[in-house]
Write a protein that holds these residues in place. Structure first.
Motif, mmCIF file in Angstrom:
data_model
loop_
_atom_site.group_PDB
_atom_site.id
_atom_site.type_symbol
_atom_site.label_atom_id
_atom_site.label_comp_id
_atom_site.label_asym_id
_atom_site.label_seq_id
_atom_site.Cartn_x
_atom_site.Cartn_y
_atom_site.Cartn_z
ATOM 1 N N MET A 1 -34.948 25.293 36.183
ATOM 2 C CA MET A 1 -33.661 25.280 36.257
ATOM 3 C C MET A 1 -33.023 24.453 36.615
ATOM 4 S SD MET A 1 -31.016 28.824 36.990
ATOM 5 C CE MET A 1 -29.603 28.677 36.739
ATOM 6 N N ALA A 2 -31.920 23.506 35.934
ATOM 7 C CA ALA A 2 -30.959 22.916 36.343
ATOM 8 C C ALA A 2 -30.075 23.110 37.489
ATOM 9 C CB ALA A 2 -30.091 21.850 35.283
ATOM 10 N N ASP A 3 -30.104 22.057 38.351
ATOM 11 C CA ASP A 3 -29.179 21.726 39.952
ATOM 12 C C ASP A 3 -27.495 21.858 38.659
ATOM 13 O OD1 ASP A 3 -31.243 22.252 41.153
ATOM 14 O OD2 ASP A 3 -31.232 19.866 41.479
ATOM 15 N N LEU A 4 -26.606 22.561 39.188
ATOM 16 C CA LEU A 4 -25.768 23.141 39.376
ATOM 17 C C LEU A 4 -24.475 21.842 40.569
ATOM 18 C CD1 LEU A 4 -25.028 26.237 38.177
ATOM 19 C CD2 LEU A 4 -25.074 24.274 36.851
ATOM 20 N N GLU A 5 -23.483 21.351 39.824
ATOM 21 C CA GLU A 5 -22.641 20.860 40.347
ATOM 22 C C GLU A 5 -21.209 21.373 40.328
ATOM 23 O OE1 GLU A 5 -23.251 19.284 43.305
ATOM 24 O OE2 GLU A 5 -24.932 18.725 43.106
ATOM 25 N N ARG A 6 -19.823 20.877 40.301
ATOM 26 C CA ARG A 6 -19.057 21.116 40.074
ATOM 27 C C ARG A 6 -17.639 19.958 40.718
ATOM 28 N NH1 ARG A 6 -17.932 25.972 38.086
ATOM 29 N NH2 ARG A 6 -15.339 26.146 36.719
ATOM 30 N N ILE A 7 -16.803 19.685 39.713
ATOM 31 C CA ILE A 7 -16.293 19.321 40.194
ATOM 32 C C ILE A 7 -14.611 18.708 40.000
ATOM 33 C CG2 ILE A 7 -16.596 16.856 38.636
ATOM 34 C CD1 ILE A 7 -15.419 14.893 40.328
ATOM 35 N N ARG A 8 -14.083 19.241 40.228
ATOM 36 C CA ARG A 8 -12.648 19.545 40.066
ATOM 37 C C ARG A 8 -11.851 18.080 39.092
ATOM 38 N NH1 ARG A 8 -8.053 24.044 40.709
ATOM 39 N NH2 ARG A 8 -9.580 25.021 39.847
ATOM 40 N N LEU A 9 -10.940 17.820 38.783
ATOM 41 C CA LEU A 9 -10.375 15.906 38.819
ATOM 42 C C LEU A 9 -8.731 16.676 38.292
ATOM 43 C CD1 LEU A 9 -9.441 13.291 37.546
ATOM 44 C CD2 LEU A 9 -10.232 14.269 35.078
ATOM 45 N N VAL A 10 -8.202 15.891 39.209
ATOM 46 C CA VAL A 10 -6.084 16.024 38.297
ATOM 47 C C VAL A 10 -5.924 15.430 37.973
ATOM 48 C CG1 VAL A 10 -4.173 16.839 39.777
ATOM 49 C CG2 VAL A 10 -6.565 18.434 40.501
ATOM 50 N N LEU A 11 -5.048 15.637 37.269
ATOM 51 C CA LEU A 11 -4.430 14.630 36.600
ATOM 52 C C LEU A 11 -2.335 14.494 37.448
ATOM 53 C CD1 LEU A 11 -6.540 15.009 34.250
ATOM 54 C CD2 LEU A 11 -5.035 13.227 33.185
ATOM 55 N N LEU A 12 -1.833 12.962 38.091
ATOM 56 C CA LEU A 12 -0.649 13.227 38.338
ATOM 57 C C LEU A 12 -0.441 12.501 37.471
ATOM 58 C CD1 LEU A 12 -1.004 13.593 42.418
ATOM 59 C CD2 LEU A 12 -0.797 16.085 40.110
ATOM 60 N N GLY A 13 1.211 12.226 37.831
ATOM 61 C CA GLY A 13 2.296 11.177 36.966
ATOM 62 C C GLY A 13 3.519 11.687 36.630
ATOM 63 N N GLY A 14 4.201 10.498 36.138
ATOM 64 C CA GLY A 14 5.717 10.861 35.645
ATOM 65 C C GLY A 14 5.222 11.319 34.267
ATOM 66 N N ALA A 15 6.506 11.851 33.845
ATOM 67 C CA ALA A 15 6.703 12.578 32.024
ATOM 68 C C ALA A 15 6.427 11.527 31.147
ATOM 69 C CB ALA A 15 8.090 13.665 32.542
ATOM 70 N N GLY A 16 5.920 11.810 30.231
ATOM 71 C CA GLY A 16 5.867 11.029 29.019
ATOM 72 C C GLY A 16 4.822 9.422 29.514
ATOM 73 N N VAL A 17 3.875 9.763 30.445
ATOM 74 C CA VAL A 17 3.437 8.721 30.407
ATOM 75 C C VAL A 17 1.784 9.147 29.843
ATOM 76 C CG1 VAL A 17 3.933 7.895 32.101
ATOM 77 C CG2 VAL A 17 1.749 9.896 32.069
ATOM 78 N N GLY A 18 1.714 10.509 28.795
ATOM 79 C CA GLY A 18 0.486 10.385 28.146
ATOM 80 C C GLY A 18 -0.573 11.044 28.921
ATOM 81 N N LYS A 19 -0.070 11.555 29.729
ATOM 82 C CA LYS A 19 -1.565 12.282 30.737
ATOM 83 C C LYS A 19 -2.482 13.052 29.452
ATOM 84 C CE LYS A 19 0.816 14.367 34.053
ATOM 85 N NZ LYS A 19 2.567 13.331 33.235
ATOM 86 N N SER A 20 -1.052 14.558 29.625
ATOM 87 C CA SER A 20 -1.933 15.378 28.107
ATOM 88 C C SER A 20 -2.716 14.640 26.943
ATOM 89 C CB SER A 20 -0.900 16.114 27.483
ATOM 90 O OG SER A 20 -0.572 17.013 28.591
ATOM 91 N N SER A 21 -2.134 13.300 26.553
ATOM 92 C CA SER A 21 -2.661 12.422 25.155
ATOM 93 C C SER A 21 -4.178 12.980 25.715
ATOM 94 C CB SER A 21 -1.856 11.258 24.939
ATOM 95 O OG SER A 21 -0.472 12.317 24.181
ATOM 96 N N ILE A 22 -4.679 12.114 26.967
ATOM 97 C CA ILE A 22 -5.440 11.527 27.286
ATOM 98 C C ILE A 22 -6.573 12.509 27.509
ATOM 99 C CG2 ILE A 22 -6.977 10.180 29.191
ATOM 100 C CD1 ILE A 22 -4.211 8.890 29.833
ATOM 101 N N VAL A 23 -6.409 13.235 27.974
ATOM 102 C CA VAL A 23 -6.979 14.608 27.969
ATOM 103 C C VAL A 23 -7.723 14.850 26.331
ATOM 104 C CG1 VAL A 23 -7.610 17.194 28.820
ATOM 105 C CG2 VAL A 23 -6.531 15.510 30.094
ATOM 106 N N LYS A 24 -6.106 15.644 25.827
ATOM 107 C CA LYS A 24 -7.227 16.209 24.549
ATOM 108 C C LYS A 24 -7.934 14.614 23.737
ATOM 109 C CE LYS A 24 -3.060 18.950 24.087
ATOM 110 N NZ LYS A 24 -1.414 19.509 24.130
ATOM 111 N N ARG A 25 -7.144 13.421 24.039
ATOM 112 C CA ARG A 25 -8.208 13.155 23.142
ATOM 113 C C ARG A 25 -10.081 12.690 23.562
ATOM 114 N NH1 ARG A 25 -8.662 10.055 18.366
ATOM 115 N NH2 ARG A 25 -6.164 9.141 18.838
ATOM 116 N N PHE A 26 -10.236 12.791 24.934
ATOM 117 C CA PHE A 26 -11.363 13.352 25.483
ATOM 118 C C PHE A 26 -12.127 14.716 25.028
ATOM 119 C CE2 PHE A 26 -13.891 14.180 29.377
ATOM 120 C CZ PHE A 26 -14.631 13.175 28.565
ATOM 121 N N LEU A 27 -11.286 15.858 24.924
ATOM 122 C CA LEU A 27 -11.836 16.399 24.531
ATOM 123 C C LEU A 27 -12.042 17.061 23.040
ATOM 124 C CD1 LEU A 27 -10.027 19.168 27.758
ATOM 125 C CD2 LEU A 27 -12.735 17.526 27.427
ATOM 126 N N PHE A 28 -10.557 16.659 22.638
ATOM 127 C CA PHE A 28 -10.381 17.504 21.674
ATOM 128 C C PHE A 28 -10.272 16.555 20.407
ATOM 129 C CE2 PHE A 28 -8.224 20.366 23.821
ATOM 130 C CZ PHE A 28 -9.484 21.148 24.656
#
Length: 276
Positions: A1-28
């Motif tokens: 059985m594979a080992d499990l690791e967990r990491i939490r990545l937090v995106l910070l920055g001003g409004a309208g810089v494209g944080k959500s666009s980066i996440v959605k481009r990467f995931l979807f």
């Protein structure tokens, strides 16, 4: 059985810089020009790193900074940060600097936390550039203490270096070797970091209790879950743990006492500056 690791990545920055666009481009693999202000979105995804299953929580935070208590908690529980600015906006780079100061004030271990400074909207930089990459690099490596950090310019619109951002974070987190040249199937040399079969989930809030997280790790969850809101009280167990991938159980009495203490701290805290 594979080992499990967990990491939490937090995106910070001003409004309208494209944080959500980066996440959605990467995931979807999607992009839209329509702007919708984010309050807070949490995405979960699993990756097979060859014998190790890495569970990544990607927390997309608000850019208008109207929720200081939520931002403080997101900083306290993060294992890695992506600080996003727009190459076409000098004020957005100043916002990144202020976000870093918040991290330095709240986290005594800030020098050990992986940080990627992402300059989005590189596709517009040839005609509308206001922030030079050299300026950002000088700030990170000359003005600041020694950090586990890297500067990467990207374009969520044209899908340029978006995968590189997340590969860099994994390398800084030492889950991938620094020499890895690709993220995805067919990449030479590097372990595959394609999502495991469980897929990804999206929630409306990052504040999920530790007991809920443990239960979900034991069960097979659907590929996409519905939105679910939870109160700040549910986050106390997560916020009070150290920045480790594994969470330790706590008694209910401790949770109640920590909950009251957290509420008192939030009531006494002054509002942070708004960053546009």
């Amino acid at each position: 059985m594979a080992d499990l690791e967990r990491i939490r990545l937090v995106l910070l920055g001003g409004a309208g810089v494209g944080k959500s666009s980066i996440v959605k481009r990467f995931l979807f693999k999607s992009y839209t020009d329509k702007y919708r202000a984010t309050v807070e979105d949490l995405y979960n995804r699993e990756y097979d790193l060859g014998g190790v299953t890495l569970k990544v929580d990607i927390l997309d935070t608000s850019g208008d900074m109207q929720f200081p208590a939520m931002r403080r908690l997101s900083i306290a529980t993060a294992h890695a940060f992506m600080l996003v600015y727009a190459t076409t906006s000098a004020p957005s780079f100043q916002c990144v600097k202020q976000c870093f100061e918040e991290i330095r004030e709240q986290r005594a271990d800030f020098q050990d936390i992986p940080i990627v400074i992402a300059g989005n909207k590189a596709d517009l930089a040839t005609t509308h550039r206001e922030v030079r990459q050299e300026e950002v690099t000088d700030w990170v490596f000359c003005e600041l203490p020694r950090l586990r950090a890297k500067v990467v310019e990207c374009s969520a619109k044209e899908d340029t270096n978006v995968t590189e951002l997340f590969k860099t974070l994994l390398s800084l987190s030492r889950f991938l070797p620094a020499s890895s040249s690709s993220v995805g199937p067919g990449g030479p040399g590097a372990a595959s970091v394609e999502p495991a079969p469980s897929g990804f989930k999206r929630r409306s809030s990052a504040y999920v209790s530790a007991s809920s997280s443990r239960n979900k790790n034991r069960m097979n969850s659907p590929s996409v879950s519905g939105d679910k809101k939870s109160s700040l009280v549910d986050a106390v167990d997560v916020a009070s743990t150290s920045a480790e991938a594994k969470l330790k159980p706590r008694s209910r009495s401790l949770i109640r006492r920590a909950s009251r203490k957290t509420k008192q701290q939030i009531n006494n805290a002054s509002d942070d500056c708004n960053l546009q």
